[in-house]
Design a protein around this motif. Structure first.
Motif, PDB file in Angstrom:
ATOM      1  N   GLN A 218       0.829  -1.207   0.000  1.00  0.00           N
ATOM      2  CA  GLN A 218       0.000   0.000   0.000  1.00  0.00           C
ATOM      3  C   GLN A 218       0.866   1.260   0.000  1.00  0.00           C
ATOM      4  O   GLN A 218       0.600   2.217  -0.727  1.00  0.00           O
ATOM      5  CB  GLN A 218      -0.914  -0.007   1.223  1.00  0.00           C
ATOM      6  N   SER A 219       1.924   1.249   0.814  1.00  0.00           N
ATOM      7  CA  SER A 219       2.806   2.410   0.877  1.00  0.00           C
ATOM      8  C   SER A 219       3.596   2.575  -0.417  1.00  0.00           C
ATOM      9  O   SER A 219       3.842   3.704  -0.863  1.00  0.00           O
ATOM     10  CB  SER A 219       3.770   2.274   2.064  1.00  0.00           C
ATOM     11  N   LEU A 220       3.985   1.459  -1.036  1.00  0.00           N
ATOM     12  CA  LEU A 220       4.753   1.527  -2.273  1.00  0.00           C
ATOM     13  C   LEU A 220       3.931   2.087  -3.428  1.00  0.00           C
ATOM     14  O   LEU A 220       4.494   2.543  -4.430  1.00  0.00           O
ATOM     15  CB  LEU A 220       5.279   0.141  -2.643  1.00  0.00           C
ATOM     16  N   LEU A 221       2.615   2.039  -3.308  1.00  0.00           N
ATOM     17  CA  LEU A 221       1.761   2.664  -4.313  1.00  0.00           C
ATOM     18  C   LEU A 221       1.331   4.063  -3.894  1.00  0.00           C
ATOM     19  O   LEU A 221       1.291   4.982  -4.727  1.00  0.00           O
ATOM     20  CB  LEU A 221       0.513   1.803  -4.560  1.00  0.00           C
ATOM     21  N   ALA A 222       1.035   4.259  -2.615  1.00  0.00           N
ATOM     22  CA  ALA A 222       0.525   5.548  -2.153  1.00  0.00           C
ATOM     23  C   ALA A 222       1.595   6.637  -2.192  1.00  0.00           C
ATOM     24  O   ALA A 222       1.319   7.772  -2.608  1.00  0.00           O
ATOM     25  CB  ALA A 222      -0.030   5.417  -0.739  1.00  0.00           C
ATOM     26  N   LEU A 223       2.809   6.325  -1.782  1.00  0.00           N
ATOM     27  CA  LEU A 223       3.860   7.345  -1.756  1.00  0.00           C
ATOM     28  C   LEU A 223       4.218   7.848  -3.151  1.00  0.00           C
ATOM     29  O   LEU A 223       4.340   9.072  -3.350  1.00  0.00           O
ATOM     30  CB  LEU A 223       5.098   6.797  -1.030  1.00  0.00           C
ATOM     31  N   PRO A 224       4.395   6.961  -4.157  1.00  0.00           N
ATOM     32  CA  PRO A 224       4.608   7.490  -5.510  1.00  0.00           C
ATOM     33  C   PRO A 224       3.431   8.319  -6.020  1.00  0.00           C
ATOM     34  O   PRO A 224       3.641   9.304  -6.738  1.00  0.00           O
ATOM     35  CB  PRO A 224       4.798   6.229  -6.361  1.00  0.00           C
ATOM     36  N   MET A 225       2.203   7.941  -5.653  1.00  0.00           N
ATOM     37  CA  MET A 225       1.043   8.739  -6.062  1.00  0.00           C
ATOM     38  C   MET A 225       1.153  10.162  -5.529  1.00  0.00           C
ATOM     39  O   MET A 225       0.911  11.135  -6.251  1.00  0.00           O
ATOM     40  CB  MET A 225      -0.249   8.082  -5.561  1.00  0.00           C
ATOM     41  N   TRP A 226       1.501  10.294  -4.260  1.00  0.00           N
ATOM     42  CA  TRP A 226       1.616  11.626  -3.671  1.00  0.00           C
ATOM     43  C   TRP A 226       2.752  12.416  -4.320  1.00  0.00           C
ATOM     44  O   TRP A 226       2.606  13.595  -4.663  1.00  0.00           O
ATOM     45  CB  TRP A 226       1.850  11.500  -2.166  1.00  0.00           C
ATOM     46  N   LEU A 227       3.908  11.774  -4.522  1.00  0.00           N
ATOM     47  CA  LEU A 227       5.042  12.464  -5.142  1.00  0.00           C
ATOM     48  C   LEU A 227       4.731  12.869  -6.583  1.00  0.00           C
ATOM     49  O   LEU A 227       5.123  13.950  -7.033  1.00  0.00           O
ATOM     50  CB  LEU A 227       6.280  11.566  -5.100  1.00  0.00           C
TER      51      LEU A 227
END
Length: 254
Positions: A218-227
């Protein structure tokens, strides 16, 4: 008077004929690439499964629970690969169909956005394969009970991987979507920036829905989305920045 409807009908028919022709060209491109790749279908699947098989315990391997899986899994992978590789040509056909109806300034904006969207989609797939998969499969293969042998079904693995490929490919289009929203005037860069906290929450919700139920994926997808959202804001401020002269003119008029 009867000639007017015929004159209006003729362009519509010619557009439909052109659309059918370009769709046929696109399907033909996919078919040609598929036939070229089909001989290497098993090699493609071996390459795709490498992030998992490299982490499997010694003496274990992937399995096929369906008698048709050894054929249809590589077949499906080859077809998806052919569609992905032919996507630039397909988008070129779409562009050639709609370009005559666009203004010059719209063409100047659409071409770089179209090219960057292709690059970003491929970048999302590469990010998933080279960064996400080793971390994700390393986590899953290390947390299971010691008396449970890990033997993943090849069809289940393929469906799981393609889902993540599609998710990351779409997610990496966020800068393009952000720029289009700002360019269209639907929202402003300042308005989106003020809602950054809500965007971060939405990113983690989307990551939870599109990935397996673990915090790592989840973090590996959410963090790139935010960046990528932040990148879209930055590029919008640079690309759509008004000249100083025009800003002063608008302020004086108001």
């Amino acid at each position: 008077m009867s000639e007017a409807p015929q004159e209006q009908e003729q362009p519509l028919i010619s557009h439909l004929v052109e659309l059918r022709q370009r769709l046929m060209y696109s399907v033909l491109a996919v078919l040609v690439i598929f036939l070229c790749l089909f001989y290497f279908a098993n090699d493609l699947y071996t390459w795709l499964s490498a992030p998992l098989t490299a982490l499997l315990p010694e003496g274990t391997s992937m399995i096929a629970t369906d008698v048709t899986s050894p054929f249809f899994a590589p077949f499906k992978l080859t077809l998806v690969a052919a569609i992905c590789l032919s996507m630039p040509y397909i988008l070129h056909q779409i562009w050639a169909f709609i370009a005559p109806g666009l203004y010059l300034n719209e063409k100047r904006l659409a071409i770089p956005l179209l090219l960057s969207s292709i690059v970003l989609f491929y970048t999302g797939i590469a990010f998933a394969y080279f960064v996400v998969f080793p971390l994700l499969f390393g986590f899953f293969t290390s947390v299971g009970p010691e008396n449970v042998a890990i033997m993943t079904d090849i069809s289940s693995y393929l469906n799981f991987v393609l889902k993540l490929f599609f998710a990351f490919g779409i997610v990496f289009e966020i800068p393009i979507a952000t720029m289009l929203l700002i360019r269209s005037g639907a929202v402003s860069a300042a308005s989106l920036a003020s809602k950054r906290a809500y965007v971060v929450v939405v990113c983690f919700i989307v990551g939870m829905l599109l990935t397996p139920p673990d915090i790592i994926s989840q973090s590996l997808l959410a963090l790139p989305m935010w960046l990528l959202f932040e990148l879209g804001l930055l590029l919008s401020k640079i690309a759509f920045r008004k000249p100083v002269g025009k800003e002063t003119e608008q302020e004086s008029e108001s």
